[in-house]
Scaffold this active site. Structure first.
Site, PDB file in Angstrom:
ATOM      1  N   GLU A   1       2.195   1.820  -3.397  1.00 11.55           N
ATOM      2  CA  GLU A   1       1.139   2.379  -4.256  1.00 11.55           C
ATOM      3  C   GLU A   1       1.116   3.911  -4.112  1.00 11.55           C
ATOM      4  O   GLU A   1       1.082   4.645  -5.100  1.00 11.55           O
ATOM      5  CB  GLU A   1      -0.206   1.766  -3.876  1.00 11.55           C
ATOM      6  CG  GLU A   1      -1.413   2.386  -4.552  1.00 11.55           C
ATOM      7  CD  GLU A   1      -2.472   2.794  -3.554  1.00 11.55           C
ATOM      8  OE1 GLU A   1      -2.738   4.008  -3.446  1.00 11.55           O
ATOM      9  OE2 GLU A   1      -3.043   1.905  -2.868  1.00 11.55           O
TER      10      GLU A   1
ATOM     11  N   HIS B   1       0.830  -1.203   0.000  1.00 18.43           N
ATOM     12  CA  HIS B   1       0.000   0.000   0.000  1.00 18.43           C
ATOM     13  C   HIS B   1       0.867   1.258   0.000  1.00 18.43           C
ATOM     14  O   HIS B   1       0.591   2.235  -0.708  1.00 18.43           O
ATOM     15  CB  HIS B   1      -0.921  -0.048   1.226  1.00 18.43           C
ATOM     16  CG  HIS B   1      -1.664   1.219   1.499  1.00 18.43           C
ATOM     17  ND1 HIS B   1      -1.288   2.090   2.491  1.00 18.43           N
ATOM     18  CD2 HIS B   1      -2.749   1.767   0.906  1.00 18.43           C
ATOM     19  CE1 HIS B   1      -2.120   3.117   2.490  1.00 18.43           C
ATOM     20  NE2 HIS B   1      -3.015   2.951   1.553  1.00 18.43           N
TER      21      HIS B   1
END
Lengths: 433, 429
Positions: B72, B69
């Site tokens: 990202e 995450h």
């Protein structure tokens, strides 16, 4: 490929809006009863659609309704209450699959309208009024829904801000009613109110799908013959004198990990105004996008927040800013947010920001045309505001907005109320860095 | 290399598919008449991929929780500043999300599609990780984690996964923790990037009013210029997860209006083949609709007893090597709900569903599925999700229609076993 509505008068204050299109896999239907938002009736009005959803004479339980909908190939039936400006609208939604995509031949659109007719004209009743158990359960469910707002802190903070900033104005009322009044909704009174609502509300039925307007009008007249009386048009919104208001600060404490800072502004420009497109640009520049001032400065530069944005309620003429921040960074975050609002007022935004915002808004307007729900929603907002804006008109207006237009709109924007949801002082900052 | 065409007769739609030499998969679904064009670029890399062997290495690399995450977020940094600005200049709206098993980067636009698509291909393949960027992101993601910590629903769901699983990394929050993200640095981000962002681990899906050949030519030209060579698949390592639940009950207190309740049923899908897993998902979804949907006796009983409300839901979640059902919502009385729910499911396991129940929910599911195809976002993300699980979104529909009442009842009996259940409750603080 534009989707155009054809409006057909069905009865007194009852209009059908049909947008024939083959673009979607569905036919989307929405029935809307428009009311003015008032403290003496908003609780009862809010309960109505949820009680209607519980049963009809022919389909007396929610389970019967669910089975009926399953047999209509998973027709999606939903109800809600929607606040637009200072109107409170009862909305019934029904989406059915475009008949072309069914494994068998079924007249789903007519069946859907017939079902809506049953729900509105022939609900489940006992002793001539709404069923006591349904009224009690649904009023309680709404009361809990309002209380459960606290489970979503940003939504909760915005709701509290709206309540505080617009206390004394109809806009400050919750669309689902008053938590205390919800404890005392009586079936007989609710029934009487419903009969009144049905007869006096302006009614709009929207249909978007692969349909023939004339044929749909025939079905609506046949299945949705609503009683019509003296139609009550909801009045325009109240706009308080900005000079009479001073900025208020409100703090509320809860055991939270993150503070939520919510600021309310009066825009002085509203949806029906010619400056509406410039107001959209203002909001977009300030906080509508990831390239906007709030995102760039609160999040990317100061690393203070995950979300920091602004949103408009143009039917009322208010703008909200909301950011989730470390509790102890309140002063810093507030200062950065105010700086962005001031920058807008003095025209401190680049041509690049202006153009990016214009493109982003145009992208949003066109994208909305790919969703039946947003097509209908856009039309409804126009009707409520007494000015329906066709897509081409909005696009043209956005293309025309100049820097001066944005600065002129910005000059009318007034700070009103600041709300901060924070952890109790003793606990705050314990894990701060 | 030519297109392979996937058809759906019911939807009257087609999807074109091809795989480039370097392993990148490309899907295009033409949807004339839509203003919006939507593209998503995904990698088979999610929060559960925290232990792996890098291609050509025997050693297991272990990375901090939440790094997929974090990565990202960090791909949105480029040398000139922020990727958002480049898309904004084109009028395109860009975003990304990380799940347990995949990370996706996407945009939608009504204008300048080709330029925006070039940007998407470029920023996902051009990482720019720096110590300053990482430092800045820690502050932002800490606030994202804090936001979730204040959501009773998030706590409910996370606690349930931690009760269901002993060691499987699905029990770790996708965003990681405030402590784990502080251990992330630029170097580790590059290790993860090099391992999981190779085209052989990725796919592109484009939907809207586009010309498939033009899309493909753009992808081919982009990839050709980046000098990839073919590479063996990444080897992920997961601890052995027992079939039993880790904890049968977990409770927490949080600022909430009312108690929240969730029960989970663990499904040992890691012992199944790919086809069996997909079949299990379809069957379980139908069983849940028939047993606990609005038209079911049990739903009506629980609603009338004031134990559930409108927000009550029952869903099956399938990942590459985990699977479970989650049932629950807000309630006045979590203990009473738990007792009545398990009793109701037990009754259903004994009596079984009847043919009529199943046919009705199948009809409903077909209708709902067709309706979902109004959404370009659903199409693109749904297609890649099923593709990464080894299935096809179009195939889902025929699988769904093929389920028999005997299969549904067998699934009902095997899946809703009380020994595989765990309960999570969040009470108001």
């Amino acid at each position: 490929m534009q989707i155009e509505f054809e409006s057909i008068a069905i009865d007194r204050g009852f209009t059908l809006h049909v947008a024939p299109t083959d673009k979607f896999k569905t036919t989307s239907i929405r029935l809307v009863l428009r009311r003015s938002l008032r403290a003496d009736s908003h609780t009862q009005t809010a309960v109505i659609p949820f009680v209607l959803r519980r049963g009809t004479r022919e389909l007396p339980t929610a389970r019967d309704i669910a089975r009926h909908l399953e047999n209509l190939y998973g027709a999606e039936f939903a109800v809600d209450v929607n606040k637009i400006g200072e109107t409170q609208n009862i909305e019934l939604f029904l989406d059915v699959v475009n008949e072309r995509f069914l494994p068998e031949e079924l007249p789903l659109t007519e069946a859907a309208l017939a079902f809506l007719g049953q729900v509105t004209l022939d609900p489940a009743i006992e002793d001539g009024v709404f069923r006591r158990d349904y009224v009690a359960q649904e009023a309680e469910a709404l009361r809990r829904r309002i209380e459960s707002l606290i489970n979503n802190k940003p939504q909760y903070a915005l709701n509290r801000l709206r309540q505080e900033m617009c206390s004394g104005e109809p806009f400050g009322l919750h669309k689902y009613g008053d938590v205390e009044q919800l404890r005392h909704v009586a079936p007989a009174e609710l029934w009487a109110h419903y009969r009144h609502v049905l007869a006096t509300s302006p009614v709009d039925v929207f249909v978007v799908g692969p349909v023939d307007p004339g044929q749909v009008a025939g079905w609506v007249r046949e299945h949705l013959a609503l009683p019509r009386g003296e139609v009550e048009m909801p009045p325009a919104v109240a706009v308080p004198d900005p000079a009479a208001r001073t900025e208020r600060l409100i703090f509320e404490e809860q055991p939270v990990q993150q503070g939520v800072l919510a600021l309310g502004y009066r825009t002085g420009t509203r949806y029906p105004d010619d400056d509406y497109a410039a107001l959209l640009m203002y909001n977009g520049l300030l906080g509508g996008f990831p390239h906007s001032k709030l995102f760039v400065n609160v999040r990317e530069r100061a690393s203070l927040a995950y979300f920091a944005s602004s949103q408009l309620e143009a039917s009322k003429g208010v703008l909200w800013v909301v950011a989730g921040i470390p509790v102890e960074k309140y002063e810093q975050a507030l200062a950065i947010i105010r700086e962005q609002v001031e920058a807008m007022g003095s025209g401190r935004f680049t041509d690049q920001e202006l153009e990016n915002t214009r493109k982003g808004l145009i992208n949003g307007v066109l994208s909305a045309q790919d969703s039946p729900g947003r097509i209908i929603g856009g039309r409804l907002v126009g009707i409520v505001n007494g000015r329906v804006r066709p897509v081409q008109e909005v696009l043209a207006a956005l293309r025309r907005v100049t820097r001066d237009d944005v600065v002129r709109v910005a000059a009318r924007i007034r700070p009103d109320t600041v709300f901060f949801l924070r952890a109790p002082q003793a606990a705050s900052g314990k894990e701060g860095h | 290399m030519g297109w392979r065409t996937l058809h759906s007769d019911l939807l009257q739609e087609r999807v074109l598919y091809t795989k480039l030499d370097v392993g990148l998969e490309v899907f295009v679904m033409p949807r004339p008449g839509f203003h919006k064009r939507y593209a998503v670029f995904s990698t088979r890399y999610g929060s559960i991929d925290n232990r792996f062997r890098r291609p050509g290495s025997d050693a297991v690399t272990e990375v901090p929780d939440g790094i997929a995450h974090f990565l990202e977020h960090q791909l949105f940094e480029d040398e000139e500043g922020h990727v958002f600005d480049g898309f904004a200049a084109l009028g395109a709206s860009v975003n990304a999300y990380t799940s347990h098993t995949m990370t996706s980067y996407l945009f939608s636009t009504t204008d300048n599609f080709e330029q925006a698509f070039d940007r998407l291909l470029d920023f996902v393949q051009a990482p720019h990780f720096t110590p300053e960027g990482v430092r800045k992101e820690i502050g932002i993601i800490e606030q994202e984690i804090r936001m979730y910590e204040d959501q009773p629903r998030h706590r409910l769901a996370l606690n349930l996964l931690q009760a269901l699983y002993h060691v499987h990394p699905v029990r770790i929050d996708i965003a990681g923790t405030v402590d784990s993200i502080r251990r992330i640095d630029a170097e580790t981000l590059y290790v993860c990037y090099d391992t999981f962002y190779h085209p052989s681990n990725m796919a592109v899906f484009v939907v809207g009013d586009v010309d498939p050949d033009t899309v493909l030519a753009q992808v081919e030209a982009d990839v050709a210029g980046r000098g990839y060579s073919p590479r063996p698949a990444v080897e992920r390592t997961y601890p052995d997860e027992p079939e039993t639940v880790a904890q049968s009950r977990v409770e927490a207190r949080l600022a909430a209006a009312r108690p929240l309740y969730a029960v989970g049923f663990k499904d040992p899908v890691w012992a199944m083949s790919e086809a069996e897993r997909l079949r299990a998902e379809v069957e379980t979804s139908l069983v849940l609709s028939a047993s606990l949907g609005r038209s079911s006796r049990l739903y009506q009983e629980l609603y009338d007893a004031d134990l559930i409300d409108d927000g009550f839901s029952a869903r099956y979640q399938l990942g590459t090597n985990f699977g479970h059902t989650v049932i629950g919502g807000e309630t006045q009385d979590p203990d009473a709900l738990h007792a009545r729910l398990l009793e109701g499911l037990e009754r259903l396991r004994e009596e079984g569903l009847d043919e009529g129940d199943l046919r009705r929910v199948q009809r409903q599911a077909v209708g709902e599925f067709v309706q979902m195809f109004n959404s370009l976002e659903f199409i693109a993300n749904g297609f890649l999700y099923y593709h990464f699980l080894g299935g096809s979104l179009f195939g889902y529909l025929s699988e769904l229609q093929a389920v028999t009442v005997d299969e549904a009842n067998r699934r009902l009996r095997e899946h809703f076993h009380p020994d595989r259940a765990a309960v999570s409750i969040v009470r108001p603080a």
